[in-house]
Design a protein around this motif. Structure first.
Motif, short mmCIF file in Angstrom:
data_model
loop_
_atom_site.label_atom_id
_atom_site.label_comp_id
_atom_site.label_asym_id
_atom_site.label_seq_id
_atom_site.Cartn_x
_atom_site.Cartn_y
_atom_site.Cartn_z
N ASN A 1 8.43 5.99 -14.81
CA ASN A 1 8.83 7.39 -14.59
C ASN A 1 9.06 7.66 -13.11
OD1 ASN A 1 8.79 8.09 -17.29
ND2 ASN A 1 6.72 8.91 -17.21
N VAL A 2 8.19 7.12 -12.27
CA VAL A 2 8.34 7.29 -10.83
C VAL A 2 9.63 6.63 -10.35
CG1 VAL A 2 7.35 6.66 -8.58
CG2 VAL A 2 5.88 7.59 -10.40
N LEU A 3 9.88 5.41 -10.79
CA LEU A 3 11.10 4.70 -10.39
C LEU A 3 12.35 5.44 -10.84
CD1 LEU A 3 12.39 2.26 -9.03
CD2 LEU A 3 12.22 1.05 -11.23
N VAL A 4 12.34 5.95 -12.05
CA VAL A 4 13.50 6.69 -12.55
C VAL A 4 13.72 7.96 -11.73
CG1 VAL A 4 14.35 8.03 -14.53
CG2 VAL A 4 13.47 5.71 -14.87
N TYR A 5 12.65 8.65 -11.39
CA TYR A 5 12.78 9.85 -10.55
C TYR A 5 13.37 9.46 -9.19
CZ TYR A 5 11.72 14.09 -7.99
OH TYR A 5 11.83 15.23 -7.23
N MET A 6 12.88 8.39 -8.61
CA MET A 6 13.39 7.94 -7.32
C MET A 6 14.87 7.57 -7.44
SD MET A 6 10.11 5.68 -6.10
CE MET A 6 10.31 5.59 -4.33
N ALA A 7 15.23 6.90 -8.52
CA ALA A 7 16.63 6.51 -8.73
C ALA A 7 17.52 7.74 -8.89
CB ALA A 7 16.73 5.60 -9.96
N LEU A 8 17.03 8.73 -9.61
CA LEU A 8 17.81 9.95 -9.82
C LEU A 8 18.07 10.69 -8.51
CD1 LEU A 8 19.11 11.83 -11.91
CD2 LEU A 8 16.91 12.99 -12.09
N GLU B 1 5.16 14.09 -2.89
CA GLU B 1 4.86 15.36 -3.56
C GLU B 1 5.87 15.72 -4.65
OE1 GLU B 1 3.96 20.00 -2.53
OE2 GLU B 1 3.40 18.48 -1.06
N PRO B 2 7.18 15.60 -4.41
CA PRO B 2 8.12 15.91 -5.50
C PRO B 2 7.95 14.98 -6.71
CG PRO B 2 9.29 15.83 -3.41
CD PRO B 2 7.89 15.34 -3.16
N ILE B 3 7.57 13.74 -6.46
CA ILE B 3 7.32 12.81 -7.57
C ILE B 3 6.11 13.30 -8.37
CG2 ILE B 3 6.67 10.46 -8.22
CD1 ILE B 3 8.13 9.51 -5.66
N ALA B 4 5.05 13.69 -7.67
CA ALA B 4 3.85 14.18 -8.34
C ALA B 4 4.14 15.45 -9.14
CB ALA B 4 2.73 14.42 -7.33
N GLU B 5 4.99 16.31 -8.61
CA GLU B 5 5.37 17.52 -9.35
C GLU B 5 6.02 17.15 -10.68
OE1 GLU B 5 7.91 19.75 -6.72
OE2 GLU B 5 6.24 20.35 -5.43
N MET B 6 6.87 16.12 -10.68
CA MET B 6 7.54 15.68 -11.90
C MET B 6 6.55 15.00 -12.85
SD MET B 6 8.83 12.70 -13.57
CE MET B 6 8.64 11.54 -12.25
N VAL B 7 5.76 14.06 -12.33
CA VAL B 7 4.86 13.28 -13.18
C VAL B 7 3.81 14.17 -13.84
CG1 VAL B 7 3.06 11.49 -13.16
CG2 VAL B 7 5.21 11.11 -11.94
N PHE B 8 3.25 15.09 -13.08
CA PHE B 8 2.15 15.92 -13.59
C PHE B 8 2.60 17.32 -14.02
CE2 PHE B 8 0.26 12.67 -10.90
CZ PHE B 8 -0.61 12.10 -11.82
N ASN B 9 3.90 17.57 -13.92
CA ASN B 9 4.51 18.80 -14.44
C ASN B 9 3.84 20.07 -13.91
OD1 ASN B 9 6.44 20.16 -15.89
ND2 ASN B 9 5.20 20.26 -17.75
N MET C 1 -2.48 9.25 -7.23
CA MET C 1 -2.00 8.50 -8.40
C MET C 1 -0.55 8.06 -8.21
SD MET C 1 -4.42 7.98 -10.53
CE MET C 1 -3.47 7.40 -11.90
N VAL C 2 0.26 8.94 -7.64
CA VAL C 2 1.66 8.59 -7.36
C VAL C 2 1.71 7.41 -6.39
CG1 VAL C 2 3.77 9.37 -6.20
CG2 VAL C 2 2.66 10.82 -7.92
N ARG C 3 0.85 7.42 -5.38
CA ARG C 3 0.80 6.30 -4.44
C ARG C 3 0.42 5.01 -5.16
NH1 ARG C 3 -1.98 10.13 -0.40
NH2 ARG C 3 -0.19 10.92 0.73
N LYS C 4 -0.46 5.11 -6.14
CA LYS C 4 -0.84 3.93 -6.94
C LYS C 4 0.37 3.41 -7.71
CE LYS C 4 -3.57 2.69 -10.95
NZ LYS C 4 -4.40 3.21 -12.04
N TYR C 5 1.14 4.30 -8.32
CA TYR C 5 2.34 3.88 -9.06
C TYR C 5 3.37 3.27 -8.11
CZ TYR C 5 0.28 7.06 -12.51
OH TYR C 5 -0.56 7.71 -13.38
N ILE C 6 3.51 3.84 -6.93
CA ILE C 6 4.43 3.28 -5.94
C ILE C 6 3.96 1.89 -5.52
CG2 ILE C 6 5.18 3.54 -3.52
CD1 ILE C 6 5.61 6.52 -4.16
N GLY C 7 2.65 1.71 -5.40
CA GLY C 7 2.10 0.39 -5.10
C GLY C 7 2.45 -0.63 -6.18
#
Length: 130
Positions: A23-30, A46-54, A65-71
Motif C-alpha cells: 500500500n505504501v509503495l502504491v501510494y508512492m507510485a501514485l 506523513e501523507p503516507i500515514a494519512e492514507m494507510v491509517f485513514n 509504522m510507515v518508516r517500518k514499511y519503507i524499511g
C-alpha cells in the motif's frame, strides 16, 4: 501523475512485500511522475500515514509504522533514498525516494496506455482476428 507507475508497482512487487508495504509503495507510485526514470517520491512520511491509517493527523506511532514499511521496501530493493531530509533552516524536511518499478530489459519498461478501440470491419486487424 503516477497511474502507469501504480501498474508497474503491482506487476513488479506484488507478493514480494507485505500488504501494508505494498500500500505504501502504491501510494508512492501514485504520487510520482510517470515520465521520470526512475520515478521519485518526494512528499514525506506523513501523507503516507494519512492514507494507510485513514486519518488527517497521524500519530507518531503511525508515522513510525510507515518508516517500518519503507524499511521493508528498501530491504527488497523496491525503493532507495536519493535525498536525505534537510537539516538546515529553511530546507525541506522530507526525504526523496527513487522507486524501482520496472523489470530491467523487459517489456514492462514500455508499459503504457492500451488502445481499447474496436477495429473497423474494414481494418486488417479485424480480418486477422477472424
Amino acid at each position: 501523475m503516477g497511474a502507469i507507475n501504480v501498474g508497474c508497482a503491482f506487476e513488479r512487487w506484488r507478493g514480494q512485500v507485505t500488504h501494508a508495504a505494498m500500500n505504501v509503495l502504491v501510494y508512492m507510485a501514485l504520487h510520482s511522475k510517470d515520465n521520470e526514470d526512475p520515478p521519485i517520491y518526494f512528499r514525506g512520511h506523513e501523507p503516507i500515514a494519512e492514507m494507510v491509517f485513514n486519518r488527517p493527523k497521524p500519530t507518531d506511532d503511525e508515522i513510525r509504522m510507515v518508516r517500518k514499511y519503507i524499511g521493508q521496501l528498501k530491504k527488497v530493493g523496491a525503493i532507495t533514498m536519493v535525498r536525505h531530509p534537510g537539516k538546515r533552516k529553511g530546507d525541506r524536511s522530507t526525504a526523496d525516494y527513487a522507486l524501482h518499478l520496472r523489470h530491467t530489459g523487459s517489456t514492462q519498461a514500455n508499459f503504457g496506455p492500451v488502445d481499447n478501440r474496436r477495429p473497423s470491419i474494414n481494418s486488417p486487424a479485424f480480418h486477422k482476428a477472424i
